[in-house]
Design a protein around this motif. Structure first.
Motif, short mmCIF file in Angstrom:
data_model
loop_
_atom_site.label_atom_id
_atom_site.label_comp_id
_atom_site.label_asym_id
_atom_site.label_seq_id
_atom_site.Cartn_x
_atom_site.Cartn_y
_atom_site.Cartn_z
N ILE A 117 -44.69 -7.04 -9.59
CA ILE A 117 -45.85 -6.79 -10.65
C ILE A 117 -45.65 -8.00 -11.36
O ILE A 117 -44.43 -8.59 -11.76
N CYS A 118 -46.80 -8.75 -11.90
CA CYS A 118 -46.60 -9.90 -12.39
C CYS A 118 -45.92 -9.85 -13.94
O CYS A 118 -46.03 -8.91 -14.50
N SER A 119 -45.33 -10.86 -14.05
CA SER A 119 -44.36 -10.74 -15.38
C SER A 119 -44.99 -11.12 -16.52
O SER A 119 -44.79 -10.94 -17.85
N PHE A 120 -46.41 -11.67 -16.53
CA PHE A 120 -47.50 -11.76 -17.43
C PHE A 120 -48.35 -10.70 -17.79
O PHE A 120 -48.32 -10.02 -18.63
N CYS A 121 -49.06 -10.42 -16.66
CA CYS A 121 -50.22 -9.36 -16.76
C CYS A 121 -49.84 -8.00 -15.94
O CYS A 121 -50.82 -7.15 -16.38
N PHE A 122 -48.94 -7.87 -15.54
CA PHE A 122 -48.76 -6.37 -14.87
C PHE A 122 -49.60 -6.37 -13.63
O PHE A 122 -49.55 -5.01 -13.45
N ASN A 123 -50.03 -7.17 -13.07
CA ASN A 123 -50.92 -7.30 -11.81
C ASN A 123 -50.09 -7.16 -10.67
O ASN A 123 -49.22 -8.07 -10.52
N PRO A 124 -50.13 -6.13 -9.77
CA PRO A 124 -49.33 -6.26 -8.57
C PRO A 124 -49.82 -7.33 -7.64
O PRO A 124 -50.76 -7.56 -7.35
N LEU A 163 -45.34 -14.86 -11.36
CA LEU A 163 -46.61 -14.62 -12.01
C LEU A 163 -47.48 -14.45 -10.44
O LEU A 163 -47.47 -14.90 -9.31
N CYS A 164 -48.30 -13.53 -10.92
CA CYS A 164 -49.71 -13.26 -9.65
C CYS A 164 -50.50 -14.50 -9.74
O CYS A 164 -50.55 -15.60 -10.42
N PRO A 165 -51.28 -14.58 -8.48
CA PRO A 165 -52.04 -15.66 -8.16
C PRO A 165 -53.04 -15.91 -9.36
O PRO A 165 -53.34 -17.18 -9.60
N ILE A 166 -53.53 -15.09 -9.99
CA ILE A 166 -54.53 -15.29 -11.10
C ILE A 166 -53.94 -16.07 -12.29
O ILE A 166 -53.95 -17.01 -12.81
N CYS A 167 -52.56 -15.25 -12.77
CA CYS A 167 -51.80 -16.18 -13.98
C CYS A 167 -51.38 -17.36 -13.38
O CYS A 167 -51.21 -18.24 -14.26
N ALA A 168 -50.98 -17.64 -12.16
CA ALA A 168 -50.50 -19.03 -11.54
C ALA A 168 -51.62 -20.18 -11.52
O ALA A 168 -51.30 -21.19 -11.37
ZN LIG Z 1 -50.54 -12.08 -14.01
#
Ligand SMILES: [Zn+2]
Length: 201
Positions: A55-62, A69-74
């Motif tokens: 789970i992304c540590s910023f947005c909670f996206n799996p 971080l998930c690919p979007i946040c990164a």
């Molecule tokens: Zn994210």
């Protein structure tokens, strides 16, 4: 009524969102019909879910991978001034499909129908406030909950919460018109959702 091992599975499937006991029973009888290999595949996929999906540590996206971080946040090409608050994971996919939004997301994790403490506590509002406070680059928080009764109530609650003590130079907006009342984002066509994003206010 059913043998215990069937009843046990029915009880488990009944806990799934939107699944009632009758649908759950259909799932179980479907499982009885499929091959042993298909059952294995299903069991492995379920057990891998917790092993490989983070789970992304910023947005909670799996997502899958080693990063925090998930690919979007990164993705450094995303607009970090925009933070879109959505109810659930599938709403992120729906908004991404419009290709009209280039900011970041925050998955709230549900909706509320009342502002009672025990309901509100189910939402990730503490985490949301923390993200906004620790990321001064966020200039606009877009509330993109569904236009259902619960979605509207949640949006109202968030608006009040976020507008309180909102530092200058930051704004809270909502998706614009065009979305059918009572509908979930995932049922809106991409065009409508895209224009609702563009006409936010
Ligand atoms: Zn994210």
């Amino acid at each position: 009524m059913y043998p215990p091992s069937i009843q046990k599975l029915i009880d488990l499937f009944s806990k799934f969102p939107t699944v009632g006991p009758r649908t759950a029973a259909r799932f179980v009888f479907y499982l009885m019909k499929i091959s042993k290999e298909e059952i294995e595949e299903l069991i492995n996929s379920i057990s891998n879910l917790k092993k490989t999906v983070k789970i992304c540590s910023f947005c909670f996206n799996p997502f899958e991978g080693e990063a925090e971080l998930c690919p979007i946040c990164a993705d450094s090409s995303r607009d970090r001034a925009l933070l879109c608050v959505i109810e659930k994971e599938t709403d992120l996919i729906t908004l991404e499909k419009t290709k009209k939004y280039k900011g970041l997301y925050f998955i709230l994790g549900g909706t509320v129908s009342t502002f009672k403490k025990k309901d509100v506590e189910k939402l990730r509002t503490k985490e949301l406030k923390e993200r906004i406070e620790t990321h001064p680059e966020i200039k606009e928080i877009i509330i993109a909950t569904n236009s259902t009764t619960e979605g509207e109530a949640t949006a109202l609650y968030l608006e009040r919460l976020l507008k309180k003590n909102l530092p200058a130079g930051r704004q809270v907006t909502r998706l614009g018109r065009g979305l059918p009342v009572g509908a979930e984002l995932e049922y809106a066509d991409e065009e409508t959702l895209g224009s609702a994003l563009e006409s936010r206010k």
